[in-house]
Write a protein that holds these residues in place. Sequence first.
Motif, PDB file in Angstrom:
ATOM      1  N   GLU A 270       4.963  -8.225   3.437  1.00 54.98           N
ATOM      2  CA  GLU A 270       4.561  -6.734   3.162  1.00 54.98           C
ATOM      3  C   GLU A 270       4.909  -6.523   1.438  1.00 54.98           C
ATOM      4  OE1 GLU A 270       6.003  -2.480   4.398  1.00 54.98           O
ATOM      5  OE2 GLU A 270       7.090  -4.389   5.151  1.00 54.98           O
ATOM      6  N   PRO A 271       3.784  -6.206   0.792  1.00 55.05           N
ATOM      7  CA  PRO A 271       3.883  -5.963  -0.471  1.00 55.05           C
ATOM      8  C   PRO A 271       4.717  -4.795  -1.034  1.00 55.05           C
ATOM      9  CG  PRO A 271       1.736  -4.876   0.307  1.00 55.05           C
ATOM     10  CD  PRO A 271       2.523  -5.815   1.390  1.00 55.05           C
ATOM     11  N   PHE A 272       5.512  -5.063  -1.890  1.00 55.21           N
ATOM     12  CA  PHE A 272       6.210  -3.897  -2.600  1.00 55.21           C
ATOM     13  C   PHE A 272       6.210  -3.602  -4.051  1.00 55.21           C
ATOM     14  CE2 PHE A 272       8.869  -7.806  -2.135  1.00 55.21           C
ATOM     15  CZ  PHE A 272       9.083  -8.126  -3.649  1.00 55.21           C
ATOM     16  N   ASP A 273       4.793  -4.219  -4.505  1.00 55.89           N
ATOM     17  CA  ASP A 273       4.577  -3.838  -5.923  1.00 55.89           C
ATOM     18  C   ASP A 273       4.482  -2.072  -6.286  1.00 55.89           C
ATOM     19  OD1 ASP A 273       2.078  -4.889  -4.382  1.00 55.89           O
ATOM     20  OD2 ASP A 273       1.597  -3.309  -5.655  1.00 55.89           O
ATOM     21  N   ASP A 329      16.590  -6.162  11.348  1.00 52.48           N
ATOM     22  CA  ASP A 329      15.175  -5.556  11.565  1.00 52.48           C
ATOM     23  C   ASP A 329      14.412  -7.035  11.446  1.00 52.48           C
ATOM     24  OD1 ASP A 329      12.850  -4.477  11.842  1.00 52.48           O
ATOM     25  OD2 ASP A 329      13.278  -2.989  10.276  1.00 52.48           O
ATOM     26  N   PRO A 330      13.748  -7.588  12.678  1.00 54.09           N
ATOM     27  CA  PRO A 330      13.032  -8.829  12.631  1.00 54.09           C
ATOM     28  C   PRO A 330      11.595  -8.464  11.954  1.00 54.09           C
ATOM     29  CG  PRO A 330      13.842  -8.551  14.523  1.00 54.09           C
ATOM     30  CD  PRO A 330      14.349  -7.148  14.214  1.00 54.09           C
ATOM     31  N   ALA A 331      11.096  -7.221  12.004  1.00 50.25           N
ATOM     32  CA  ALA A 331       9.900  -7.034  11.462  1.00 50.25           C
ATOM     33  C   ALA A 331      10.004  -6.775  10.205  1.00 50.25           C
ATOM     34  CB  ALA A 331       9.285  -5.751  11.953  1.00 50.25           C
ATOM     35  N   ARG A 332      11.168  -6.240   9.441  1.00 49.95           N
ATOM     36  CA  ARG A 332      11.133  -6.246   8.039  1.00 49.95           C
ATOM     37  C   ARG A 332      12.733  -6.705   7.882  1.00 49.95           C
ATOM     38  NH1 ARG A 332       8.809   0.117   7.091  1.00 49.95           N
ATOM     39  NH2 ARG A 332       6.597  -0.784   6.676  1.00 49.95           N
ATOM     40  N   PRO A 333      12.920  -7.897   7.763  1.00 53.10           N
ATOM     41  CA  PRO A 333      14.135  -8.437   7.206  1.00 53.10           C
ATOM     42  C   PRO A 333      14.795  -8.266   5.975  1.00 53.10           C
ATOM     43  CG  PRO A 333      12.677 -10.133   7.420  1.00 53.10           C
ATOM     44  CD  PRO A 333      12.109  -8.767   7.686  1.00 53.10           C
ATOM     45  N   TRP A 334      13.988  -8.116   4.868  1.00 54.60           N
ATOM     46  CA  TRP A 334      14.261  -8.127   3.492  1.00 54.60           C
ATOM     47  C   TRP A 334      14.502  -6.634   3.067  1.00 54.60           C
ATOM     48  CZ3 TRP A 334      15.075 -12.456   1.323  1.00 54.60           C
ATOM     49  CH2 TRP A 334      14.639 -13.818   1.648  1.00 54.60           C
ATOM     50  N   ARG A 335      16.041  -6.499   2.658  1.00 57.41           N
ATOM     51  CA  ARG A 335      16.208  -5.186   2.173  1.00 57.41           C
ATOM     52  C   ARG A 335      16.285  -5.353   0.715  1.00 57.41           C
ATOM     53  NH1 ARG A 335      22.115  -2.075   3.417  1.00 57.41           N
ATOM     54  NH2 ARG A 335      21.419  -0.319   2.608  1.00 57.41           N
ATOM     55  N   GLY A 360       9.599   3.937  -0.486  1.00 51.85           N
ATOM     56  CA  GLY A 360       9.828   3.650   1.023  1.00 51.85           C
ATOM     57  C   GLY A 360       9.561   4.595   1.813  1.00 51.85           C
ATOM     58  N   ALA A 361       9.539   5.957   1.318  1.00 50.63           N
ATOM     59  CA  ALA A 361       9.321   7.059   2.050  1.00 50.63           C
ATOM     60  C   ALA A 361       7.982   7.370   2.115  1.00 50.63           C
ATOM     61  CB  ALA A 361       9.820   8.363   1.458  1.00 50.63           C
ATOM     62  N   ASP A 362       6.945   6.814   1.424  1.00 53.21           N
ATOM     63  CA  ASP A 362       5.647   6.914   1.339  1.00 53.21           C
ATOM     64  C   ASP A 362       4.900   5.869   0.809  1.00 53.21           C
ATOM     65  OD1 ASP A 362       3.150   7.872   1.756  1.00 53.21           O
ATOM     66  OD2 ASP A 362       3.121   9.632   0.685  1.00 53.21           O
ATOM     67  N   ARG A 363       4.876   4.710   1.480  1.00 53.41           N
ATOM     68  CA  ARG A 363       4.412   3.452   1.028  1.00 53.41           C
ATOM     69  C   ARG A 363       3.081   3.446   0.540  1.00 53.41           C
ATOM     70  NH1 ARG A 363       8.378  -0.894   3.300  1.00 53.41           N
ATOM     71  NH2 ARG A 363      10.195   0.441   3.870  1.00 53.41           N
TER      72      ARG A 363
END
Length: 393
Positions: A270-273, A329-335, A360-363
């Motif tokens: 999942e991108p977080f840029d 959270d297996p679907a999103r394991p990276w904090r 994070g509230a509106d990706r």
Amino acid sequence: MTDTPTLDERRNRLVDQITSGRTLPRTVERAMRTVPRDRFLPGLDPSRAYTDEAVTIKDNPDGPQPLSLASVPSIVAMMLGQLDAQPGDRILEVGAGTGYNAALLAEIVGPDGAVTTVDIDTDVALHARTMLDRAGYDRVTVMQRDGLLGAPGNAPYDRLIATVGLWDIPRAWWGQLADGGRLVLPLRWRGQTRSVSLIRRGDTLVSEGMELCGFVPIIGQDGERTVELFDGRIRLHHDVDQEVRGDRLRDVFSGPVVETWAEARVGGQEPFDGVWLRATMKDDTVCRLEATSEALASGVRRPAIPVRTPAVVVDDSLAYMILLREDMDPARPWRLGAAGYGPAGAALARRMVAHIDAWGADRTAVPAMTIYATAAPAGGHPISKKESVIVLA
């Protein structure tokens, strides 16, 4: 025994791969299935031409980045989709590269359109001209000239596309792009690069979308600076209007690190840029941090992406984005979180976390960008360049 696929089959498989993750205009897909990319990359194993990777065509003796390369095909497709060229359009391309992109544009605009491509490097322009002629695209005009000046002799243009990274919109381009015309370029601000699609409305350019990308910077623009820290093992890349001083940050990594964690989590792919993009809407302290392997081996907290992680810098302190694996959270394991250094490191880490949680509230939200040829009106968040003003809202 399996048959070796033909080059046509390889080309179609590559386009199938690209379109499996992105919807392309029909004209762009047809052009990519038609133009033989291998013809523009002589000396390369033809099968490699149909992998989704960039290919260097001219090295840079003065630096790590090449002077010219053939862009990743999926990025080419993405930008042509943004450009939305139509049959009969007049198009200017800045950055001739191999000539492949100009051939795609020639297919899209057809015999009633016109494509002009320019490059500042004589060898690159000659390569593009030679390859276009060999592939049957002699109607494309190739010019060896400074792309910052455009090509006024063939203006006005309905579409203008740059295949090199730009820090600013050159003043000359405003007079060459028709009102209502579309500009697509890899635009650099606050350490990041986005392929931005813009529509000209008089003395403004209004965005219709932006995508993460990376391109070799154009020759002739000087709006970015690099500060080296930790004996050169960490670098901060920032804009000239930002006050990032190496003398104040000299000892920033000699003290303890403070870690602060956001609520936002991401999956492995999942991108977080978008955190970076959203942060530039309001925060003028955002820049890019690059940490070498030597820095990580020396105990510096690993950034989220060592070569390009958003950071916030104020005076003698900084903070940057980090990751932590949590299997709850297996679907999103990276904090996601932030590491802060210096006297104000904790406060800056909280600032970075606020940017992360806002994203994070509106990706999927993307800021609206308006670029002004002159001074910007009040409202929004202005970022001043040398020849234009960017406003994010």
